[in-house]
Write a protein that holds these residues in place. Structure first.
Motif, PDB file in Angstrom:
ATOM      1  N   ASP A 245       0.907  -1.170  -0.292  1.00  0.00           N
ATOM      2  CA  ASP A 245      -0.236  -0.079  -0.007  1.00  0.00           C
ATOM      3  C   ASP A 245       0.942   1.144  -0.024  1.00  0.00           C
ATOM      4  O   ASP A 245       0.860   2.047   1.055  1.00  0.00           O
ATOM      5  N   ALA A 246       1.672   1.530  -1.344  1.00  0.00           N
ATOM      6  CA  ALA A 246       2.372   2.491  -1.250  1.00  0.00           C
ATOM      7  C   ALA A 246       1.888   3.923  -0.992  1.00  0.00           C
ATOM      8  O   ALA A 246       2.220   4.870  -0.527  1.00  0.00           O
ATOM      9  N   ASP A 247       0.128   4.109  -1.416  1.00  0.00           N
ATOM     10  CA  ASP A 247      -0.378   5.401  -1.318  1.00  0.00           C
ATOM     11  C   ASP A 247      -0.400   5.617   0.278  1.00  0.00           C
ATOM     12  O   ASP A 247      -0.633   7.048   0.515  1.00  0.00           O
ATOM     13  N   ARG A 248      -0.137   4.991   1.132  1.00  0.00           N
ATOM     14  CA  ARG A 248      -0.454   5.076   2.563  1.00  0.00           C
ATOM     15  C   ARG A 248       0.934   6.109   3.005  1.00  0.00           C
ATOM     16  O   ARG A 248       0.758   6.799   3.979  1.00  0.00           O
ATOM     17  N   TYR A 249       1.990   5.682   2.295  1.00  0.00           N
ATOM     18  CA  TYR A 249       3.282   6.653   2.464  1.00  0.00           C
ATOM     19  C   TYR A 249       3.400   7.781   1.380  1.00  0.00           C
ATOM     20  O   TYR A 249       3.832   8.841   1.962  1.00  0.00           O
ATOM     21  N   ARG A 250       2.432   7.643   0.405  1.00  0.00           N
ATOM     22  CA  ARG A 250       2.389   8.921  -0.756  1.00  0.00           C
ATOM     23  C   ARG A 250       1.805  10.086   0.015  1.00  0.00           C
ATOM     24  O   ARG A 250       2.370  11.042  -0.327  1.00  0.00           O
ATOM     25  N   ARG A 251       0.820   9.663   0.638  1.00  0.00           N
ATOM     26  CA  ARG A 251      -0.114  10.859   1.519  1.00  0.00           C
ATOM     27  C   ARG A 251       0.840  11.554   2.172  1.00  0.00           C
ATOM     28  O   ARG A 251       0.375  12.788   2.659  1.00  0.00           O
ATOM     29  N   LEU A 252       1.969  11.029   2.859  1.00  0.00           N
ATOM     30  CA  LEU A 252       2.749  11.759   3.689  1.00  0.00           C
ATOM     31  C   LEU A 252       3.794  12.430   3.190  1.00  0.00           C
ATOM     32  O   LEU A 252       4.760  13.407   3.780  1.00  0.00           O
ATOM     33  N   THR A 253       3.892  12.640   1.847  1.00  0.00           N
ATOM     34  CA  THR A 253       4.963  13.633   1.011  1.00  0.00           C
ATOM     35  C   THR A 253       5.090  15.207   1.507  1.00  0.00           C
ATOM     36  O   THR A 253       5.997  15.618   1.557  1.00  0.00           O
ATOM     37  N   PRO A 254       3.691  15.603   1.511  1.00  0.00           N
ATOM     38  CA  PRO A 254       3.832  17.127   1.960  1.00  0.00           C
ATOM     39  C   PRO A 254       4.572  17.152   3.110  1.00  0.00           C
ATOM     40  O   PRO A 254       4.970  18.524   3.479  1.00  0.00           O
ATOM     41  N   VAL A 255       4.228  16.401   4.110  1.00  0.00           N
ATOM     42  CA  VAL A 255       5.375  16.549   5.392  1.00  0.00           C
ATOM     43  C   VAL A 255       6.375  15.750   5.667  1.00  0.00           C
ATOM     44  O   VAL A 255       6.955  15.690   6.841  1.00  0.00           O
ATOM     45  N   LEU A 256       7.040  15.109   4.496  1.00  0.00           N
ATOM     46  CA  LEU A 256       8.015  14.096   4.691  1.00  0.00           C
ATOM     47  C   LEU A 256       9.284  14.873   5.268  1.00  0.00           C
ATOM     48  O   LEU A 256       9.961  14.390   6.328  1.00  0.00           O
ATOM     49  N   ARG A 257       9.595  15.755   4.622  1.00  0.00           N
ATOM     50  CA  ARG A 257      10.872  16.724   5.194  1.00  0.00           C
ATOM     51  C   ARG A 257      10.825  16.986   6.629  1.00  0.00           C
ATOM     52  O   ARG A 257      11.495  17.112   7.294  1.00  0.00           O
ATOM     53  N   ASP A 258       9.455  17.470   6.843  1.00  0.00           N
ATOM     54  CA  ASP A 258       9.256  17.796   8.452  1.00  0.00           C
ATOM     55  C   ASP A 258       9.342  16.555   9.355  1.00  0.00           C
ATOM     56  O   ASP A 258      10.043  16.767  10.348  1.00  0.00           O
ATOM     57  N   ILE A 259       8.882  15.403   9.033  1.00  0.00           N
ATOM     58  CA  ILE A 259       9.117  14.383   9.877  1.00  0.00           C
ATOM     59  C   ILE A 259      10.459  13.917  10.053  1.00  0.00           C
ATOM     60  O   ILE A 259      11.034  13.652  10.983  1.00  0.00           O
ATOM     61  N   LEU A 260      11.202  13.923   8.865  1.00  0.00           N
ATOM     62  CA  LEU A 260      12.671  13.596   9.076  1.00  0.00           C
ATOM     63  C   LEU A 260      13.444  14.644   9.983  1.00  0.00           C
ATOM     64  O   LEU A 260      14.265  14.215  10.618  1.00  0.00           O
ATOM     65  N   HIS A 261      13.057  15.796   9.864  1.00  0.00           N
ATOM     66  CA  HIS A 261      13.632  16.893  10.553  1.00  0.00           C
ATOM     67  C   HIS A 261      13.229  16.609  11.918  1.00  0.00           C
ATOM     68  O   HIS A 261      14.166  16.841  12.866  1.00  0.00           O
ATOM     69  N   LEU A 262      12.029  16.376  12.463  1.00  0.00           N
ATOM     70  CA  LEU A 262      11.615  16.069  13.600  1.00  0.00           C
ATOM     71  C   LEU A 262      12.304  14.815  14.226  1.00  0.00           C
ATOM     72  O   LEU A 262      12.833  14.943  15.348  1.00  0.00           O
ATOM     73  N   HIS A 263      12.670  13.782  13.352  1.00  0.00           N
ATOM     74  CA  HIS A 263      13.342  12.756  13.823  1.00  0.00           C
ATOM     75  C   HIS A 263      14.722  13.082  14.352  1.00  0.00           C
ATOM     76  O   HIS A 263      15.120  12.621  15.532  1.00  0.00           O
ATOM     77  N   ASP A 264      15.264  13.869  13.588  1.00  0.00           N
ATOM     78  CA  ASP A 264      16.921  14.034  13.794  1.00  0.00           C
ATOM     79  C   ASP A 264      16.670  15.238  15.245  1.00  0.00           C
ATOM     80  O   ASP A 264      17.633  15.170  15.861  1.00  0.00           O
ATOM     81  N   LEU A 265      15.657  16.259  15.195  1.00  0.00           N
ATOM     82  CA  LEU A 265      15.763  17.111  16.377  1.00  0.00           C
ATOM     83  C   LEU A 265      15.483  16.179  17.571  1.00  0.00           C
ATOM     84  O   LEU A 265      16.246  16.755  18.389  1.00  0.00           O
ATOM     85  N   ILE A 266      14.449  15.534  17.796  1.00  0.00           N
ATOM     86  CA  ILE A 266      14.418  14.603  18.777  1.00  0.00           C
ATOM     87  C   ILE A 266      15.696  13.910  19.468  1.00  0.00           C
ATOM     88  O   ILE A 266      15.994  13.661  20.425  1.00  0.00           O
ATOM     89  N   ALA A 267      16.311  13.220  18.295  1.00  0.00           N
ATOM     90  CA  ALA A 267      17.500  12.439  18.777  1.00  0.00           C
ATOM     91  C   ALA A 267      18.510  13.289  19.187  1.00  0.00           C
ATOM     92  O   ALA A 267      19.265  12.858  20.068  1.00  0.00           O
ATOM     93  N   SER A 268      18.898  14.508  18.643  1.00  0.00           N
ATOM     94  CA  SER A 268      20.028  15.422  19.055  1.00  0.00           C
ATOM     95  C   SER A 268      19.576  16.192  20.253  1.00  0.00           C
ATOM     96  O   SER A 268      20.469  16.522  20.843  1.00  0.00           O
TER      97      SER A 268
END
Length: 411
Positions: A245-268
């Motif tokens: 179900d790739a569409d489940r992940y495609r729907r997140l593309t508008p916020v993808l960069r934010d999600i990855l940024h948040l991942h690294d922000l929390i880690a660091s």
């Protein structure tokens, strides 16, 4: 609660001490296929068994002597099943056929069990159940005991379960199934930092990207009733979910960069959050000494964070704590009513913009870490088990929801 004990009939066995960890051992056994036990836990395996693929049908035919292989050679061709147990003991009961009986011990809710070979286990179990497992075929069993830290189970399972994962991601990349991710990350040149297929260099693997995105699957986990624990517990299985179900992940593309940024922000940023809060007791406590923190080894370069420009650190939050904290922020993700849908899904967007997400992390991060630590500290101090606990994921989500509600009520 007592251990779950599984008796295993063994034709031959040997024991080998680990060269690096005192008290750790690996037991190698040959087990008759016809007497293979049916109740070994699968908790440690990162993928749900799916034996419908052609390769597993071939394995089943080989085991059941339905192909042109020479009988009695299955154990020579098949790599077997690997298990992590708390202990192995030899039963005193003897058998007239010369077989020995060993007992494998699994503590409840420990995450112990099969780390590699879950598909093979399902094949053998089914053959035994149907009465078609030959008595002259044997299964190689590798049982590891005495591991010094429970979180090693995740590393072992991940390392042992790379073949299908690697094959899947390489085929997906070959078919350009990841192109929408590459396009979404192109503006920041982040796509160049990801290893999209086997053998490609990158700071982070695409499988990790899919797992991180799975933490924000508001289609399957829209509220506090269930949580994306499998993003950590069965990371490799997220590739299967992506394929289905790739569409489940495609729907997140508008916020993808934010999600990855948040991942690294929390880690660091978790070290700063922890110190500002004063630790779990409010009286301090060094972040680097915590099990949920990872520190660089002497002489090694600082940790870098691919999605935070220029940020380096000597410490970072480990994934068992990082993933449930990160996943709690799906609380702020809503279904967009603008633009074209992604298959059956609408796109995703932040309720009040991404700046509000970072502000909430700044306000709540220390408290979320405290919730994780207190659960970890009160339930056996097993980092791996804490990261796999749906109850803990739920507690962190609820804590963030309360803090978010209080902030909104006062604004």
């Amino acid at each position: 609660m007592s251990n779950h004990v599984v008796p295993v009939v063994v034709k031959s066995a040997r024991r080998m001490p680990d060269p690096n960890f005192g008290g750790a051992e690996t037991h190698y056994m040959l087990v008759p296929a016809s007497e293979f036990p049916a109740d070994i836990p699968l908790d440690a395996n990162p993928r749900e068994p799916n034996v419908n693929r052609p390769v597993y049908r071939d394995v089943s035919r080989s085991l059941c002597q339905l192909d042109d292989s020479r009988e009695g050679t299955f154990h020579l061709k098949h790599r077997g099943i690997a298990i992590v147990a708390s202990a192995v003991s030899k039963s005193r009961e003897s058998r007239e056929d010369g077989m020995d009986v060993y007992e494998l011990h699994f503590p409840p809710d420990s995450g112990y069990g099969i780390v590699d070979g879950g598909h093979s286990y399902e094949i053998v179990r089914k053959a035994v159940q149907e009465g078609v497992a030959p008595s002259n075929e044997y299964i190689r069993l590798e049982v590891m005991t005495g591991l010094p830290a429970a979180e090693l189970i995740t590393d072992i399972a991940g390392g042992r379960n790379t073949s299908m994962q690697v094959q899947a991601k390489s085929l997906l990349d070959l078919k350009n199934e990841f192109q929408f991710l590459k396009d979404a990350l192109a503006p920041d040149e982040w796509a160049d930092r990801i290893a999209w297929h086997e053998g490609e260099e990158g700071e982070i693997d695409v499988v990790d990207i899919i797992a991180i995105m799975s933490c924000f699957d508001i289609a399957q986990y829209p509220d506090r009733s269930s949580h994306p624990v499998d993003a950590y517990r069965r990371k490799a299985s997220m590739i299967d979910r992506f394929q289905n179900d790739a569409d489940r992940y495609r729907r997140l593309t508008p916020v993808l960069r934010d999600i990855l940024h948040l991942h690294d922000l929390i880690a660091s940023d978790s070290e700063r959050q922890w110190q500002e809060m004063g630790g779990a007791s409010g009286t301090g406590g060094k972040f680097g000494s915590l099990e949920m923190a990872e520190s660089i080894k002497p002489g090694r370069p600082k940790f870098e964070f691919p999605f935070l420009e220029g940020v380096k650190s000597e410490k970072r939050l480990r994934r068992p704590a990082l993933y449930p904290v990160l996943a709690s922020f799906r609380l702020l993700l809503i279904q967009s009513q603008q633009g074209a849908p992604y298959g059956e899904y609408r796109g995703a967007e932040w309720r009040d913009g991404f700046e509000s997400v970072k502000e909430l992390w700044a306000a709540a991060g220390g408290q979320l870490l405290k919730v994780f630590y207190e659960h970890f500290d009160s339930t056996g101090r097993d980092l791996h088990a804490a990261g796999r606990s749906p109850a803990l994921w739920g507690s962190i989500y609820k804590e963030l929801a309360v803090i978010d509600f209080e902030r909104r009520s006062t604004n």
